[in-house]
Design an enzyme around this catalytic site. Structure first.
Site, mmCIF file in Angstrom:
data_model
loop_
_atom_site.group_PDB
_atom_site.id
_atom_site.type_symbol
_atom_site.label_atom_id
_atom_site.label_comp_id
_atom_site.label_asym_id
_atom_site.label_seq_id
_atom_site.Cartn_x
_atom_site.Cartn_y
_atom_site.Cartn_z
ATOM 1 N N CYS A 109 0.835 -1.202 0.000
ATOM 2 C CA CYS A 109 0.000 0.000 0.000
ATOM 3 C C CYS A 109 0.872 1.255 0.000
ATOM 4 C CB CYS A 109 -0.980 -0.027 1.173
ATOM 5 S SG CYS A 109 -2.382 1.099 0.953
ATOM 6 N N HIS A 140 -3.484 -5.639 1.278
ATOM 7 C CA HIS A 140 -3.238 -5.918 2.690
ATOM 8 C C HIS A 140 -3.641 -7.368 2.982
ATOM 9 C CE1 HIS A 140 -2.408 -1.800 3.834
ATOM 10 N NE2 HIS A 140 -3.509 -1.389 3.224
#
Length: 505
Positions: A341, A445
């Site tokens: 991310c 994630h």
């Protein structure tokens, strides 16, 4: 809506302070009640955490409430955490209201008028109490912050409107447990003090028999029963709520232990979703070090740049401290680097924030290790996604929470092939990987949660790596946690408090 039923529809778990173990206690009770056949659901009115996840219907809530929902065997929803504060500076936070980004506020501005947030939280609690037999309410911080008491809608105001009896959790490991319990009760208004029906002493180390007199003293001073003294236990894998417990593990003084795969992770000032790394931390064949201050990375075999809630700000921090050159040196030495991310965005060429989504508008140069460019946008991407590693028959699953759009100039291969998002078919790609396989970026994630993906990642370092045969999955961890608490709690008294028949032992 005030609960008028003689049988409580909720049970509140409040704390004497932050990080006393409220989330773990609530998780344990969710699984215990579920095991007893009770339709139970978790709830936390307001959560301050950069550790969030995505519900099946595409809403963002705290990871702790997702874990509690899993423990309760119910589908997580935005009602379980209607107000989520995601700090992005020392004094400000992004506000996620009922699963969607609402605004960015300073702490002062947020607390000037909490009526909007309180009303949203009340409506969510009403929904949960209508849908479930019992709601386990988790409080926030200390339940007795008297300077904020009139604006605190997370603790006793929630207990009052739901008719929930309160269990107070104290952490004996940090010391001062008598003052924690007695002091908290002493400052509460009488009507709120009367709601507290029991105490749980958490994180005990040593021989419990030596604390029997302590239990009697607390019961005498507090006038309420101690429901249990819970020994410290590390044998489960459950997502933490925030980075408070993580901070004690940062910048270890020793070098990585020989014979284990040494992995370093940058501990950003605004680190988010650090639970992405929990599977590595729990792997006995891996030594994971969180590093805040720059040091030589030559003793490590892999480096992970995790997520952050302030990408450009933390990139400036990274550069100013001298981390950028350490990372480039690690790359030249052939180390494996993964960015997740915000960490993925940092590994690229540029990060632009034309609208000031995370701070002052502008553009920052990235570390330049991946040929990608990121533009931060006001609309947040929230999804649960599945797919596979490109060119491999390895299935992946994860969740996306980001406000950036990243594009590649084509000099690298895509890392993942995405086949579905939020249960809808997709034909898409995510992330990139360099031709030598040494630098990887992804928005997924939770990708390392998958044993096959973790095995693939670690075999890039050590081809002989094999996973631990006794690795526990999440559901088994919830059962272990429930068994642990059941062994030390006064179960009949607990069921007396919630006014339900006690199950057979």
């Amino acid at each position: 809506m005030v609960n008028s039923s003689p049988v409580p529809g909720a049970l509140a778990i409040f704390g004497t302070a932050s990080d006393v173990g409220k989330s773990i206690v609530a998780t344990a009770l969710c699984r215990m009640f579920s095991n007893a056949g009770i339709d139970v659901a978790p709830y936390k009115a307001q959560n301050m955490s950069n550790n969030s996840g995505v519900t099946p219907d595409g809403c963002e809530i705290g990871r702790a409430q997702i874990a509690q929902a899993e423990a309760a065997r119910v589908v997580p929803t935005a009602d379980m955490n209607p107000v989520l504060l995601k700090p992005n500076s020392d004094t400000g936070a992004q506000i996620v209201l009922q699963g969607k980004v609402c605004s960015t506020e300073t702490a002062k501005g947020y607390f000037l008028d909490t009526s909007l947030w309180a009303e949203a939280a009340r409506k969510s609690l009403d929904q949960l109490m209508q849908r479930h037999e019992l709601v386990v309410i988790e409080g926030a911080g200390s339940c007795a912050e008297m300077n904020l008491y009139d604006r605190d809608f997370v603790n006793f105001r929630t207990a009052r409107i739901s008719g929930a009896p309160v269990i107070l959790v104290a952490d004996i490991d940090r010391g001062g447990v008598f003052a924690q319990v007695v002091g908290t009760l002493a400052v509460l208004p009488p009507e709120d003090r009367a709601l507290v029906k029991g105490v749980i002493i958490n994180r005990f180390r040593g021989d419990i028999d030596l604390f029997r007199d302590g239990v009697k003293l607390i019961e005498t001073l507090a006038g309420i029963p101690v429901l249990g003294v819970i020994p410290y236990f590390r044998g489960f894998r459950i997502d933490a709520e925030d980075a408070v417990p993580l901070s004690s593990k940062v910048d270890p003084s020793g070098a990585p232990e020989k014979g284990r795969i040494a992995v370093a992770a940058i501990y950003f000032p605004h680190i988010s979703n650090f639970t992405d790394l929990s599977p590595l931390e729990l792997d006995p064949k891996v030594e994971l070090h969180y590093l805040h201050f720059p040091r030589s990375l030559r003793g490590y075999q892999a480096l992970i740049l995790p997520g952050t809630k302030n990408v450009r700000g933390d990139l400036d921090w990274l550069t100013s401290l001298g981390w950028a050159e350490k990372i480039r040196e690690f790359r030249r030495d052939g180390g494996l680097i993964m960015g997740i991310c915000g960490g993925y965005q940092m590994l690229g060429a540029t990060i632009a924030d034309p609208s000031g989504v995370e701070g002052e508008p502008g553009e920052s140069a990235g570390l330049g290790m991946l040929p990608v460019h990121t533009v931060l946008e006001e609309e947040k991407c929230l999804s649960n996604a599945i797919g596979n590693i490109q060119g491999e028959s390895i299935a992946v699953s994860g969740y996306e929470i980001h406000m950036g759009r990243t594009t590649s100039n084509g000099d690298c291969s895509s890392f993942l092939r995405v086949t579905a998002r939020n249960n809808r078919p997709a034909d898409d790609v995510d992330g990139v990987i360099t031709p030598d396989g040494k630098v990887i970026g992804t928005y997924f994630h939770g990708i390392i949660d998958e044993p096959e993906v973790r095995c693939w990642f670690l075999r890039q370092i050590d081809p002989a790596y094999t996973p631990d045969a006794e690795e526990r999955g999440r559901q088994e961890s919830y059962d272990l946690l429930a068994d642990h608490f059941s062994g030390y709690l006064d179960i009949p008294k607990l069921y007396e408090i919630i006014q339900r028949p006690c199950p057979n032992p």
